[in-house]
Motif scaffolding. Structure first.
Motif, PDB file in Angstrom:
ATOM      1  N   VAL A 153      14.229  16.228  12.291  1.00 36.87           N
ATOM      2  CA  VAL A 153      12.884  15.781  12.663  1.00 36.87           C
ATOM      3  C   VAL A 153      12.668  14.394  12.073  1.00 36.87           C
ATOM      4  N   LEU A 154      12.441  13.429  12.958  1.00 38.40           N
ATOM      5  CA  LEU A 154      12.202  12.033  12.581  1.00 38.40           C
ATOM      6  C   LEU A 154      10.707  11.752  12.573  1.00 38.40           C
ATOM      7  N   VAL A 155      10.214  11.220  11.459  1.00 39.78           N
ATOM      8  CA  VAL A 155       8.854  10.688  11.388  1.00 39.78           C
ATOM      9  C   VAL A 155       8.941   9.307  10.746  1.00 39.78           C
ATOM     10  N   ALA A 156       7.918   8.507  10.942  1.00 40.06           N
ATOM     11  CA  ALA A 156       7.909   7.155  10.368  1.00 40.06           C
ATOM     12  C   ALA A 156       6.484   6.631  10.341  1.00 40.06           C
ATOM     13  N   ASP A 157       6.300   5.544   9.615  1.00 38.14           N
ATOM     14  CA  ASP A 157       5.043   4.790   9.638  1.00 38.14           C
ATOM     15  C   ASP A 157       3.833   5.667   9.344  1.00 38.14           C
ATOM     16  N   LEU A 158       3.888   6.354   8.205  1.00 42.56           N
ATOM     17  CA  LEU A 158       2.743   7.160   7.787  1.00 42.56           C
ATOM     18  C   LEU A 158       1.574   6.245   7.408  1.00 42.56           C
ATOM     19  N   HIS A 159       1.870   5.107   6.754  1.00 37.83           N
ATOM     20  CA  HIS A 159       0.861   4.127   6.348  1.00 37.83           C
ATOM     21  C   HIS A 159      -0.282   4.779   5.563  1.00 37.83           C
ATOM     22  N   LEU A 160       0.081   5.536   4.557  1.00 34.66           N
ATOM     23  CA  LEU A 160      -0.939   6.137   3.701  1.00 34.66           C
ATOM     24  C   LEU A 160      -1.802   5.048   3.085  1.00 34.66           C
ATOM     25  N   GLY A 161      -3.095   5.168   3.267  1.00 35.54           N
ATOM     26  CA  GLY A 161      -3.983   4.120   2.755  1.00 35.54           C
ATOM     27  C   GLY A 161      -5.388   4.319   3.275  1.00 35.54           C
ATOM     28  N   TYR A 187      12.625   3.046   2.603  1.00 33.93           N
ATOM     29  CA  TYR A 187      11.412   2.240   2.559  1.00 33.93           C
ATOM     30  C   TYR A 187      11.376   1.255   3.723  1.00 33.93           C
ATOM     31  N   GLY A 188      10.148   0.861   4.110  1.00 29.14           N
ATOM     32  CA  GLY A 188       9.953  -0.140   5.152  1.00 29.14           C
ATOM     33  C   GLY A 188       9.290  -1.383   4.591  1.00 29.14           C
ATOM     34  N   ASN A 189       8.890  -2.281   5.471  1.00 29.30           N
ATOM     35  CA  ASN A 189       8.338  -3.563   5.033  1.00 29.30           C
ATOM     36  C   ASN A 189       6.946  -3.446   4.415  1.00 29.30           C
ATOM     37  N   HIS A 190       6.266  -2.308   4.617  1.00 24.18           N
ATOM     38  CA  HIS A 190       4.947  -2.122   4.007  1.00 24.18           C
ATOM     39  C   HIS A 190       4.982  -1.264   2.742  1.00 24.18           C
ATOM     40  N   ASP A 191       6.155  -0.809   2.359  1.00 21.86           N
ATOM     41  CA  ASP A 191       6.269   0.013   1.155  1.00 21.86           C
ATOM     42  C   ASP A 191       6.441  -0.849  -0.086  1.00 21.86           C
ATOM     43  N   ILE A 192       5.628  -1.851  -0.173  1.00 23.16           N
ATOM     44  CA  ILE A 192       5.629  -2.758  -1.313  1.00 23.16           C
ATOM     45  C   ILE A 192       4.181  -3.055  -1.684  1.00 23.16           C
ATOM     46  N   GLU A 193       3.982  -3.437  -2.924  1.00 20.28           N
ATOM     47  CA  GLU A 193       2.632  -3.705  -3.413  1.00 20.28           C
ATOM     48  C   GLU A 193       2.308  -5.178  -3.204  1.00 20.28           C
ATOM     49  N   GLU A 194       1.424  -5.460  -2.259  1.00 17.86           N
ATOM     50  CA  GLU A 194       0.971  -6.831  -2.039  1.00 17.86           C
ATOM     51  C   GLU A 194      -0.365  -6.798  -1.301  1.00 17.86           C
ATOM     52  N   PRO A 195      -1.236  -7.750  -1.569  1.00 16.13           N
ATOM     53  CA  PRO A 195      -2.526  -7.777  -0.888  1.00 16.13           C
ATOM     54  C   PRO A 195      -2.369  -8.160   0.582  1.00 16.13           C
ATOM     55  N   VAL A 196      -3.108  -7.476   1.441  1.00 13.86           N
ATOM     56  CA  VAL A 196      -3.062  -7.732   2.883  1.00 13.86           C
ATOM     57  C   VAL A 196      -4.480  -7.954   3.375  1.00 13.86           C
ATOM     58  N   ASP A 227       7.767   2.748   5.859  1.00 15.45           N
ATOM     59  CA  ASP A 227       6.318   2.512   5.893  1.00 15.45           C
ATOM     60  C   ASP A 227       5.550   3.793   5.590  1.00 15.45           C
ATOM     61  N   ILE A 228       5.912   4.387   4.467  1.00 13.58           N
ATOM     62  CA  ILE A 228       5.194   5.559   3.981  1.00 13.58           C
ATOM     63  C   ILE A 228       3.824   5.137   3.465  1.00 13.58           C
ATOM     64  N   PHE A 229       3.774   3.943   2.872  1.00 14.96           N
ATOM     65  CA  PHE A 229       2.535   3.416   2.310  1.00 14.96           C
ATOM     66  C   PHE A 229       2.058   2.207   3.116  1.00 14.96           C
ATOM     67  N   ASP A 230       0.831   1.798   2.845  1.00 13.65           N
ATOM     68  CA  ASP A 230       0.216   0.690   3.576  1.00 13.65           C
ATOM     69  C   ASP A 230      -0.086  -0.467   2.620  1.00 13.65           C
ATOM     70  N   ASN A 231       0.958  -0.861   1.866  1.00 17.42           N
ATOM     71  CA  ASN A 231       0.930  -2.030   0.974  1.00 17.42           C
ATOM     72  C   ASN A 231       0.184  -1.836  -0.347  1.00 17.42           C
ATOM     73  N   GLU A 232      -0.850  -1.037  -0.373  1.00 16.35           N
ATOM     74  CA  GLU A 232      -1.652  -0.927  -1.579  1.00 16.35           C
ATOM     75  C   GLU A 232      -1.661   0.513  -2.097  1.00 16.35           C
ATOM     76  N   GLU A 234       8.231  -5.756  -4.074  1.00 13.58           N
ATOM     77  CA  GLU A 234       8.713  -4.505  -4.627  1.00 13.58           C
ATOM     78  C   GLU A 234       7.668  -3.409  -4.467  1.00 13.58           C
ATOM     79  N   SER A 235       8.151  -2.182  -4.423  1.00 15.72           N
ATOM     80  CA  SER A 235       7.239  -1.047  -4.382  1.00 15.72           C
ATOM     81  C   SER A 235       6.579  -0.883  -5.742  1.00 15.72           C
ATOM     82  N   ASP A 236       5.372  -0.375  -5.721  1.00 14.49           N
ATOM     83  CA  ASP A 236       4.707  -0.005  -6.964  1.00 14.49           C
ATOM     84  C   ASP A 236       5.447   1.211  -7.543  1.00 14.49           C
ATOM     85  N   PRO A 237       5.768   1.223  -8.839  1.00 15.26           N
ATOM     86  CA  PRO A 237       6.464   2.386  -9.419  1.00 15.26           C
ATOM     87  C   PRO A 237       5.761   3.704  -9.133  1.00 15.26           C
TER      88      PRO A 237
END
Length: 390
Positions: free
Chosen positions: A157-165, A225-234, A193-198, A247-250
């Motif tokens: 089962v493939l899932v992606a781009d959860l963008h938790l945020g 990890y994807g391009n949004h799985d890092i800590e940066e302001p958007v 892209d499990i997370f949405d940058n923040e 980098e991802s937030d620890p």
């Protein structure tokens, strides 16, 4: 820098749209023909248009979350507001000024045109909000021409781009987990892209982690990890601090451990002695400890190519190179299938496989439109999905 360069255009677009809206309003309500009566509508419009800007400098909290949600809804409405007004003005120029149909210049036709535009915007926006919250199941069947002792078929089962945020939280994750558990999966993979940058945007992370721990899978749950799985302001899709290492937030890494999700950072595993699963770092933002990700040939160099090789890669890149290197199945996300019309049309110009299935030689590439959302809190012309692959 690009965000600052485009800011004047954003303001001009909104000024143009506000004037067109008020032109329609005063066609119905003569009281608004005087500009001094525009103060309240102007303040209300400015609040929606600048809500995400107002939220940007605020500390994490309920006020910031509320403003970000308003801003994300507004971005979706704004797209269809702009398209509707541009189309209406284009038709007006063609019919009234081009074909000289003077009867269309009447106040009655102005009111009718405004009502049609408002109805289209309303329907598209409401449907986009509702549709984004329906997770579909999109199945695929592929054949890998290799023999595995004791295994004739397997369900991944493939899932992606959860963008938790700000847009996506526990309710959507519970729905996703329910859909996954209906599939009786051998393996569950999350293509970035499990997370949405923040990290601070994730509401009740302990509850969400507990929900994800309830995923049932014979061989477990793995992710890259994807391009949004890092800590940066958007801000409105634009990232800042471009010079800093991405980098991802620890706390993101700890969240995955707590959720029983194995994160693969440019590394592979031989699972149950039967098949390989390799997780690639993102092509543009490889993350902590990785400067340059391995090439497709380097990925498969030490693997037994008589066994199936599955690669998990956020962006559907290097498809031919992966096929030439002996990869059997390449699973991706990232594109959202454009997320909102007409993005689902233009996205096809940017990717060899923007969404769905593509065969490259003997390799099967599947790109999912994803579960979550980035930016506008809507889906129009696309669907949120999980993909069971037999």
């Amino acid at each position: 820098m690009l965000a600052f360069l485009l800011a004047p255009f954003y303001l001009l677009f909104n000024l143009y749209l506000f004037r067109r809206i008020m032109g329609w309003v005063r066609a119905w309500f003569p009281w608004f023909r005087k500009r001094k009566h525009w103060a309240v509508p102007a303040a209300l419009y400015a609040f929606f248009a600048l809500s995400f800007v107002l939220a940007f400098p605020l500390p994490a909290g309920r006020l910031k979350r509320a403003l970000m949600l308003i801003g994300n809804y507004w971005l979706g409405v704004l797209l269809y507001l702009l398209l509707a007004v541009l189309l209406a003005d284009g038709l007006r120029l063609l019919l009234v000024h081009g074909l000289k149909l003077r009867s269309l210049r009447s106040a009655r036709m102005h009111r009718i045109a405004g009502c049609v535009c408002a109805l289209v915007i309303l329907i598209a926006s409401i449907w986009g909000v509702v549709n984004a919250r329906i997770i579909h199941v999109t199945p695929y069947d592929v054949t890998v021409d290799k023999t595995v002792e004791g295994m004739d078929e397997m369900k991944v089962v493939l899932v992606a781009d959860l963008h938790l945020g700000y847009n996506i939280g526990e309710k959507q994750m519970q729905q996703m987990v329910d859909r996954i558990n209906e599939q009786d999966a051998d393996l569950v993979v999350i293509a970035g892209d499990i997370f949405d940058n923040e990290w601070e945007a994730v509401e009740a992370p302990e509850t969400i982690a507990a929900t994800l721990r309830s995923i049932r899978s014979k061989y477990g749950v793995y992710a890259c990890y994807g391009n949004h799985d890092i800590e940066e302001p958007v801000l409105a899709g634009f990232t800042f601090r471009q010079s800093e290492k991405k980098e991802s937030d620890p706390r993101m890494d700890e969240f995955l451990k707590d959720a029983n999700i194995t994160l693969l950072r440019d590394e592979g595993m031989l699972i149950d002695g039967k098949f390989y699963l390799y997780g690639r770092p993102d092509a543009h933002r490889p993350g902590r400890g990785i400067e340059t990700r391995k090439t497709p040939d380097e990925i498969t160099a030490g693997l037994d190519k008589d066994k199936p090789i599955i690669v998990l890669d956020h962006q559907p890149k290097e498809l031919q190179e992966l096929a030439d290197a002996g990869v059997d199945v390449d699973l991706c996300g990232h594109t959202h299938d454009g997320q909102m019309f007409p993005g689902n049309l233009t996205i096809k110009l940017m990717w060899e496989n923007a969404c769905g299935y593509l065969q490259k030689g003997k390799m099967h590439n599947i790109v999912t439109s994803g579960v979550g959302l980035f930016g506008p809190n809507m889906r129009v012309g696309t669907k949120a999905e999980i993909c069971p692959i037999t």
